[in-house]
Write a protein that holds these residues in place. Structure first.
Motif, PDB file in Angstrom:
ATOM      1  N   ARG A  41       0.836  -1.205   0.000  1.00  0.00           N
ATOM      2  CA  ARG A  41       0.000   0.000   0.000  1.00  0.00           C
ATOM      3  C   ARG A  41       0.872   1.257   0.000  1.00  0.00           C
ATOM      4  O   ARG A  41       0.841   2.037   0.938  1.00  0.00           O
ATOM      5  N   ARG A  46      -4.715   3.392  -4.102  1.00  0.00           N
ATOM      6  CA  ARG A  46      -6.078   3.567  -3.626  1.00  0.00           C
ATOM      7  C   ARG A  46      -6.878   2.297  -3.896  1.00  0.00           C
ATOM      8  O   ARG A  46      -6.638   1.614  -4.893  1.00  0.00           O
ATOM      9  N   TRP A  48      -9.719   0.103  -5.388  1.00  0.00           N
ATOM     10  CA  TRP A  48     -10.409   0.218  -6.668  1.00  0.00           C
ATOM     11  C   TRP A  48     -11.404  -0.925  -6.740  1.00  0.00           C
ATOM     12  O   TRP A  48     -11.051  -2.050  -7.105  1.00  0.00           O
ATOM     13  N   ARG A  53      -6.580  -2.688  -6.242  1.00  0.00           N
ATOM     14  CA  ARG A  53      -5.949  -1.441  -5.859  1.00  0.00           C
ATOM     15  C   ARG A  53      -5.389  -0.784  -7.103  1.00  0.00           C
ATOM     16  O   ARG A  53      -4.905  -1.463  -8.009  1.00  0.00           O
TER      17      ARG A  53
END
Length: 83
Positions: A41, A46, A48, A53
């Motif tokens: 991360r 972000r 999704w 992500r």
């Protein structure tokens, strides 16, 4: 704890398609995705949808599917912005 990063064929083909015109940018993309093994991360990543992500890094957009059971990030799509 580390994660595995697996490239799906379509995403790898998309990145390779930019190799001749912009090898330095593709190299930067590969370094960024390699770093996902240590930090799944990173800044700019972000959620999704469910289980995916999206990561924005420079001109690249990376979509990866997160498999928590096997601790694998599957790079499913890479694309470039118009910049």
């Amino acid at each position: 704890m580390t994660w595995q990063v697996a490239w799906e064929p379509a995403a790898l083909n998309a990145a390779v398609g930019h190799l001749k015109a912009d090898p330095y940018s593709v190299d930067a993309l590969l370094r960024v995705t390699d770093q996902l093994a240590e930090n799944e991360r990173p800044e700019g990543a972000r959620p999704w949808g469910t289980g995916h992500r999206r990561l924005h890094r420079g001109p690249w957009r990376v979509l990866c599917r997160v498999d928590h059971d096997t601790r694998t990030l599957h790079i499913e799509h890479v694309g470039r912005t118009g910049a």
